[in-house]
Design an enzyme around this catalytic site. Structure first.
Site, PDB file in Angstrom:
ATOM      1  N   TYR A 138       0.857  -1.193   0.000  1.00 56.26           N
ATOM      2  CA  TYR A 138       0.000   0.000   0.000  1.00 56.26           C
ATOM      3  C   TYR A 138       0.886   1.234   0.000  1.00 56.26           C
ATOM      4  O   TYR A 138       1.852   1.310   0.756  1.00 56.26           O
ATOM      5  CB  TYR A 138      -0.896   0.008   1.241  1.00 56.26           C
ATOM      6  CG  TYR A 138      -1.792   1.221   1.360  1.00 56.26           C
ATOM      7  CD1 TYR A 138      -2.815   1.442   0.443  1.00 56.26           C
ATOM      8  CD2 TYR A 138      -1.618   2.151   2.390  1.00 56.26           C
ATOM      9  CE1 TYR A 138      -3.650   2.557   0.560  1.00 56.26           C
ATOM     10  CE2 TYR A 138      -2.451   3.260   2.510  1.00 56.26           C
ATOM     11  CZ  TYR A 138      -3.453   3.456   1.597  1.00 56.26           C
ATOM     12  OH  TYR A 138      -4.283   4.548   1.699  1.00 56.26           O
ATOM     13  N   ASP A 158       9.237   3.114   0.187  1.00 59.54           N
ATOM     14  CA  ASP A 158       8.151   3.723   0.944  1.00 59.54           C
ATOM     15  C   ASP A 158       8.327   3.289   2.398  1.00 59.54           C
ATOM     16  O   ASP A 158       7.950   2.191   2.782  1.00 59.54           O
ATOM     17  CB  ASP A 158       6.798   3.280   0.375  1.00 59.54           C
ATOM     18  CG  ASP A 158       5.632   3.916   1.131  1.00 59.54           C
ATOM     19  OD1 ASP A 158       5.884   4.563   2.163  1.00 59.54           O
ATOM     20  OD2 ASP A 158       4.481   3.746   0.679  1.00 59.54           O
ATOM     21  N   LYS A 202       3.894   8.814   9.284  1.00 56.11           N
ATOM     22  CA  LYS A 202       3.626   8.200  10.588  1.00 56.11           C
ATOM     23  C   LYS A 202       4.601   8.694  11.676  1.00 56.11           C
ATOM     24  O   LYS A 202       4.434   9.801  12.145  1.00 56.11           O
ATOM     25  CB  LYS A 202       3.563   6.681  10.439  1.00 56.11           C
ATOM     26  CG  LYS A 202       2.407   6.349   9.466  1.00 56.11           C
ATOM     27  CD  LYS A 202       2.000   4.923   9.306  1.00 56.11           C
ATOM     28  CE  LYS A 202       0.700   4.878   8.500  1.00 56.11           C
ATOM     29  NZ  LYS A 202       0.725   4.090   7.300  1.00 56.11           N
TER      30      LYS A 202
END
Ligand SMILES: *Cc1c(COP(=O)(O)O)cnc(C)c1O
Length: 420
Positions: A144, A239, A267
């Site tokens: 994702y 990522d 995050k």
């Protein structure tokens, strides 16, 4: 379990927001429950609107490596707030955070701060296309990368086929330039490069996958990607929105010793505030506006309040001498308890996923072999015993520095007593 207030709030929310939520996985539909509404959270505990207390292993899906509301981070935010919520102009905090990022991610020679992981990835992909003058992106099934159009592609599509959009509202043309390969499968990558090599701007990967459940890279796989991208003149994008500051202070690239061309962070880097970053090689990042021709901007980018939370969070990580050792030890105990209970488990550092399959989970197909009904059963068992985990099989359990020995012990005991 008393969930009266949460049920009331959920009913009201359903009339105001699609599915009652602002991000779909919060809806708990996968596990056949209604979501809990959270009142507050402190340390390793989260408290719902009915006054129940839970040990939290969602940790806001990754940011809370220090647990909830760390007093130093809260103070830093309070101080920042006093000086103004947003300037839309340069301020020193941006420099401090960029220097901090670069210190731990030396591959990020130039950095841009943005507001979400989605935005960081979307921008990094645009930069890769601008720099190489190529259009296609290779991603892996089950990874994702946020919800931008080109990266929302059907993860079940066969190899070498152009991806079909995974979401309504995404036009075929924007998904068509996304190519798919299987995680941990070198042949699948080679085949795509043989066919499309000259047109691939970048390979993007979660260097340790965590959005199909935790799936670590096989030995040599990341090095293989580093080599093949170099060979074909494509860029390698890590990522690290989850893995950055999580697997080690220098993320997965430090943990596995592989240097990508571009990196995205999110995050943890925002310390619980909406902040993310992308960056990489100097010559590549010089493509970004105003010095280059790749446009990317943001009214709230580098927001002083968000920056203060990120800077203070990383400062605490830097000052701690044992954070990653402690996370490793506590997480290993949880993994061992899952094995004792007969649950299959993947773990890298402080990210853990229990799988309900006999297969070794090493890619999207094997992840999908997990029995999601068994997972739903496990989820409810944990919740009803006061342990809050992600309501989806295909997510990670996050262990934080705030999890106490007592909480870990209780969690382990509860897992060991799990019976289907
Ligand atoms: C969470 C996540 C994103 C998206 O970040 P948002 O802040 O939710 O937009 C992108 N990539 C990975 C690997 C993620 O885990």
């Amino acid at each position: 379990m008393n969930t009266k207030r949460s049920e009331e709030l959920y009913k009201k929310a359903l009339t105001l927001m699609p599915g009652g939520v602002n991000s779909p996985v919060r809806a708990c539909r996968n596990v056949g429950r209604t979501p809990l509404f959270i009142d507050h959270a402190r340390g390793d505990k989260i408290y719902d609107a009915d006054g129940s207390e839970f040990i939290d292993y969602v940790c806001s899906w990754g940011p809370n490596i220090l647990g909830h509301a760390h007093p130093r981070v809260v103070d830093a935010v309070k101080n920042a707030v006093e000086s103004g919520l947003t300037f839309g102009a340069c301020h020193e905090g941006e420099i401090v955070l960029a220097e901090t990022i670069k210190r731990h991610f030396p591959s990020m020679e130039l950095v841009r701060l943005v507001n979400s992981g989605t935005e960081a990835v979307m921008s990094a992909v645009r930069v890769a296309r601008g720099f190489t003058g190529r259009s296609r992106i290779l991603k892996f099934e089950g990874c994702y990368h946020g919800h931008s159009d080109g990266l929302l592609v059907k993860a079940g599509s066969g190899l070498l086929t152009n991806a079909a959009p995974d979401s309504a509202g995404v036009v075929r043309s924007s998904a068509e330039s996304t190519l798919l390969a299987s995680y941990n499968n070198e042949d699948s990558v080679s085949q795509v490069f043989e066919k499309y090599g000259g047109d691939i701007a970048a390979v993007i990967i979660e260097p340790c996958a965590a959005n199909m459940g935790v799936v670590p890279p096989k030995k040599g796989f990341l090095q293989f990607l580093r080599n093949i991208t170099k060979e074909y003149g494509a860029l390698l994008i890590f990522d690290e929105v989850i893995t950055g500051f999580r697997l080690s202070i220098g993320g997965a690239q430090q943990y596995y010793g592989i240097k990508p061309d571009l990196t995205t962070l999110g995050k943890i880097v925002g310390g619980g505030m909406p902040l993310a970053a992308y960056g990489g090689r100097h010559d590549i990042m010089e493509c970004v506006s105003p010095i280059g021709s790749v446009y990317q901007a943001g009214t709230l980018s580098g927001n002083p309040v968000a920056v203060s939370a990120g800077v203070e969070t990383i400062r605490i990580i830097e000052e701690s001498t044992d954070l990653y050792t402690v996370l490793e030890e506590r997480s290993a105990l949880i993994e061992a308890s899952m094995r004792k209970a007969g649950i299959n488990v993947n773990r890298v550092g402080s990210i853990i996923t229990p799988f309900f399959t006999k297969k070794v989970v090493s890619d999207y197909d094997t992840a999908l072999s997990s029995d999601t009904n068994a997972f739903a059963w496990y989820y409810s068992y944990m919740l009803e015993n006061g342990i809050y985990t992600a309501p989806s099989q295909f997510e990670a359990m996050f262990v934080s520095y705030a999890h106490t020995d007592e909480s870990i012990e209780y969690t382990c005991r509860t897992i060991e007593n799990f019976k289907r």
